[in-house]
Design a protein around this motif. Sequence first.
Motif, PDB file in Angstrom:
ATOM      1  N   TYR A   1       0.841  -1.206   0.000  1.00  0.00           N
ATOM      2  CA  TYR A   1       0.000   0.000   0.000  1.00  0.00           C
ATOM      3  C   TYR A   1       0.870   1.248   0.000  1.00  0.00           C
ATOM      4  CZ  TYR A   1      -3.398   3.458   1.616  1.00  0.00           C
ATOM      5  OH  TYR A   1      -4.178   4.579   1.725  1.00  0.00           O
ATOM      6  N   PHE A   2       1.912   1.267   0.825  1.00  0.00           N
ATOM      7  CA  PHE A   2       2.769   2.448   0.961  1.00  0.00           C
ATOM      8  C   PHE A   2       3.499   2.756  -0.344  1.00  0.00           C
ATOM      9  CE2 PHE A   2       7.075   4.074   1.797  1.00  0.00           C
ATOM     10  CZ  PHE A   2       6.759   5.299   2.361  1.00  0.00           C
ATOM     11  N   PHE A   3       4.208   1.775  -0.885  1.00  0.00           N
ATOM     12  CA  PHE A   3       5.029   2.047  -2.069  1.00  0.00           C
ATOM     13  C   PHE A   3       4.180   2.312  -3.306  1.00  0.00           C
ATOM     14  CE2 PHE A   3       8.470  -0.171   0.349  1.00  0.00           C
ATOM     15  CZ  PHE A   3       9.371   0.882   0.320  1.00  0.00           C
ATOM     16  N   ARG A   4       3.071   1.571  -3.474  1.00  0.00           N
ATOM     17  CA  ARG A   4       2.253   1.791  -4.668  1.00  0.00           C
ATOM     18  C   ARG A   4       1.610   3.170  -4.646  1.00  0.00           C
ATOM     19  NH1 ARG A   4       0.841  -2.711  -8.024  1.00  0.00           N
ATOM     20  NH2 ARG A   4      -0.455  -1.222  -9.154  1.00  0.00           N
ATOM     21  N   ASN A   5       1.074   3.589  -3.490  1.00  0.00           N
ATOM     22  CA  ASN A   5       0.402   4.887  -3.425  1.00  0.00           C
ATOM     23  C   ASN A   5       1.385   6.048  -3.454  1.00  0.00           C
ATOM     24  OD1 ASN A   5      -2.743   4.682  -2.856  1.00  0.00           O
ATOM     25  ND2 ASN A   5      -1.753   2.934  -1.884  1.00  0.00           N
ATOM     26  N   LEU A   6       2.526   5.889  -2.796  1.00  0.00           N
ATOM     27  CA  LEU A   6       3.535   6.951  -2.851  1.00  0.00           C
ATOM     28  C   LEU A   6       4.093   7.073  -4.268  1.00  0.00           C
ATOM     29  CD1 LEU A   6       5.217   9.069  -1.414  1.00  0.00           C
ATOM     30  CD2 LEU A   6       6.817   7.267  -0.722  1.00  0.00           C
ATOM     31  N   HIS A   7       4.290   5.952  -4.932  1.00  0.00           N
ATOM     32  CA  HIS A   7       4.825   5.986  -6.289  1.00  0.00           C
ATOM     33  C   HIS A   7       3.838   6.606  -7.273  1.00  0.00           C
ATOM     34  CE1 HIS A   7       6.870   4.813  -9.934  1.00  0.00           C
ATOM     35  NE2 HIS A   7       5.828   4.097 -10.335  1.00  0.00           N
ATOM     36  N   ARG A   8       2.562   6.313  -7.122  1.00  0.00           N
ATOM     37  CA  ARG A   8       1.600   6.768  -8.118  1.00  0.00           C
ATOM     38  C   ARG A   8       1.053   8.156  -7.830  1.00  0.00           C
ATOM     39  NH1 ARG A   8      -3.525   3.529 -10.826  1.00  0.00           N
ATOM     40  NH2 ARG A   8      -3.619   4.862 -12.654  1.00  0.00           N
ATOM     41  N   TYR A   9       0.795   8.481  -6.558  1.00  0.00           N
ATOM     42  CA  TYR A   9       0.135   9.749  -6.229  1.00  0.00           C
ATOM     43  C   TYR A   9       0.951  10.642  -5.300  1.00  0.00           C
ATOM     44  CZ  TYR A   9      -3.899   6.871  -7.611  1.00  0.00           C
ATOM     45  OH  TYR A   9      -4.755   6.026  -8.257  1.00  0.00           O
ATOM     46  N   LEU A  10       2.047  10.122  -4.734  1.00  0.00           N
ATOM     47  CA  LEU A  10       2.797  10.838  -3.699  1.00  0.00           C
ATOM     48  C   LEU A  10       1.904  11.142  -2.487  1.00  0.00           C
ATOM     49  CD1 LEU A  10       4.800  13.364  -5.915  1.00  0.00           C
ATOM     50  CD2 LEU A  10       5.658  11.241  -4.895  1.00  0.00           C
ATOM     51  N   PHE A  11       0.857  10.332  -2.297  1.00  0.00           N
ATOM     52  CA  PHE A  11      -0.122  10.523  -1.226  1.00  0.00           C
ATOM     53  C   PHE A  11      -0.827  11.876  -1.322  1.00  0.00           C
ATOM     54  CE2 PHE A  11       2.389   7.239   1.158  1.00  0.00           C
ATOM     55  CZ  PHE A  11       1.357   6.317   1.227  1.00  0.00           C
ATOM     56  N   LEU A  12      -0.816  12.461  -2.500  1.00  0.00           N
ATOM     57  CA  LEU A  12      -1.480  13.740  -2.728  1.00  0.00           C
ATOM     58  C   LEU A  12      -2.829  13.486  -3.397  1.00  0.00           C
ATOM     59  CD1 LEU A  12       1.579  15.738  -4.115  1.00  0.00           C
ATOM     60  CD2 LEU A  12       0.670  15.790  -1.785  1.00  0.00           C
ATOM     61  N   PRO A  13      -3.689  14.510  -3.489  1.00  0.00           N
ATOM     62  CA  PRO A  13      -4.915  14.338  -4.280  1.00  0.00           C
ATOM     63  C   PRO A  13      -4.566  13.836  -5.676  1.00  0.00           C
ATOM     64  CG  PRO A  13      -5.011  16.394  -3.067  1.00  0.00           C
ATOM     65  CD  PRO A  13      -3.624  15.837  -2.840  1.00  0.00           C
ATOM     66  N   LYS A  14      -5.403  12.959  -6.203  1.00  0.00           N
ATOM     67  CA  LYS A  14      -5.066  12.256  -7.446  1.00  0.00           C
ATOM     68  C   LYS A  14      -4.733  13.206  -8.588  1.00  0.00           C
ATOM     69  CE  LYS A  14      -6.701   8.381 -10.233  1.00  0.00           C
ATOM     70  NZ  LYS A  14      -7.773   7.391 -10.429  1.00  0.00           N
ATOM     71  N   ALA A  15      -5.512  14.269  -8.734  1.00  0.00           N
ATOM     72  CA  ALA A  15      -5.294  15.188  -9.852  1.00  0.00           C
ATOM     73  C   ALA A  15      -3.910  15.836  -9.776  1.00  0.00           C
ATOM     74  CB  ALA A  15      -6.376  16.267  -9.870  1.00  0.00           C
ATOM     75  N   ILE A  16      -3.426  16.080  -8.560  1.00  0.00           N
ATOM     76  CA  ILE A  16      -2.116  16.715  -8.383  1.00  0.00           C
ATOM     77  C   ILE A  16      -1.010  15.669  -8.435  1.00  0.00           C
ATOM     78  CG2 ILE A  16      -0.675  18.085  -6.827  1.00  0.00           C
ATOM     79  CD1 ILE A  16      -3.269  19.283  -5.698  1.00  0.00           C
TER      80      ILE A  16
END
Length: 577
Positions: A130-145
């Motif tokens: 969960y951590f690496f996939r979300n940080l890699h894809r979204y940087l844990f930011l709102p999706k559009a950003i």
Amino acid sequence: MPQKQKKSARKALYALHTWVGFHLAVIMFVVLLTGTFAVVANELDWLMNPAMRVSVADSKTGEMVTWQEMHDALQAAHPQANIVGIGLKPEHYFAARATIIDEYGVVKLAFVNQWTGEYMGATSRFTFQYFFRNLHRYLFLPKAIGLTIVSSMAVILAISLYTGLKTSRNWRTLMTRIRVAKGVRIAIGDAHKFAGLWSIWFFVLMISTGLWYYAEFLGKDFEPRRPTLSEDMTQQMGDLVAFPAVTDVVRAAQRAYPELKISAVSYPDITRSPIMVDGTVGNPIVRLRANRVFLNPATLEVIKIHRDKDFGLVQWLNQIADPLHFGNFGGLAVKLIWFTFGLFLTGLSASGVWLTWQRLKSRGATKVQIALFPILLVSAFSGIGNYLFLSVPMGTIEPSVGAIWYIVAVMLGLFAPVVAVKLLLHMRSRSATRLKTAATGGCLLIMTGGFTHAVFIQQPLAPAQERAFDDVTDGPVSATLFAETAENSMLSGDIRITARSEDARHILHLKSVSMRLESQDGVIGKAVTKTINGALVTQNIRFKDTPIMDAERLRVTFELQSGKTYTAIWRVDRQLF
């Protein structure tokens, strides 16, 4: 083109190559590093969590227990939890993974040995994967950003690849030479070119899939549409949604799609969604969700079937984007190849920065690098928020202002040395040395003081602030209340209601929830949720500055789909406050 012009053009391309690699390295390095570890994130979870492992001896039997036996083992371990999905990993050494919602409305992951039917344990959703996939894809930011920032790195990779190739000569020599005897700078320079040339195919793959993800975000119909239940189907489900046995679900899906090798069964978490059965049909390069059967939860009637061979070109390409990007289509061997070349790309970013620093004879960060740094800081705050939301112990509520201060103080404490070094590096004139030393010391003192106060004194994340009331049951509704009060005994914030059926095999079909805080003289505070089009698990209801000390009881009314209402009343125990 004259030789002089060729040399000038090559020099301009080299300047562009070093500029994008050096100034944009702050984001690029994070994206490449997290993407590299995302490839093997499931394996990292497997190493760290014994509940995810099955023995080689068990897997060699080749005979899985039934889906119903796995479901029963999970239900026996969590008798009050709703099991909303069970799935198998392609790799035989992973235990079957289930998603469950416990009696407090918290979503967790639970594991069962698919070869023996033994329950293995449970964990938070905040895993390495969960951590690496979300940080890699979204940087844990709102999706559009976040997705825009990460996808833009594909353009930077393309520029780096083109300019690197156009400014490199004698490829055959560069692909076979690393001169370690001529000093560190020469060795790293050779390794940089060596890794870059051998990674051309991987560059192209990451650039194309990275740009595809952004096209998917901006476009439409990249994914086949999931069906929803009609109003008539929803009404058939009644006030209590009783999901059919897993055995019946698997049998119905197998009849509808005989070629499907079933790998996951998912029950709906809202009442307008069907049951989903995923599987494979022999094509390992498509996503696991590419082949799927949708079933009516009430009748097990087939609503729709997705077959990857029936997709159009765009939809089919979208199904192969993830497997190609992360290398999860050929087992551990392919993942290790992707991981190795991911390290090559990450090393190219780091070595490029080091070589540019050596050439410029500078160690300070550039203005562009500093300007990009806040993105990572916001990403870190957002990541911590995700961790708290998914991993704080059961019974806790959303972080308060105190928790936010805690996070900020910890981050300040961690970055205090960085700030100190940065200030010391800029002490150039002797006349300003004392003033700057004082500023550095003051900055360090403030940051360290805040960090110490947050960690050792305030401790806002401790569960002592929470007020958990007993369960109350009325009719088919079983509910639990959580609240938090301020020091002045004012109720300000969310009260969390977790409502469920008395029987864990059913889910409530709720329309709305209303709440009243009452005293002997009447109603003190009132709140009503919006219409709930689905099965309520947890609902936050907001009060603001309500005097809890004057209250005698809290009355909550649950309206079910049929219009029937049930009321739960909590008596206010002032000793709790």
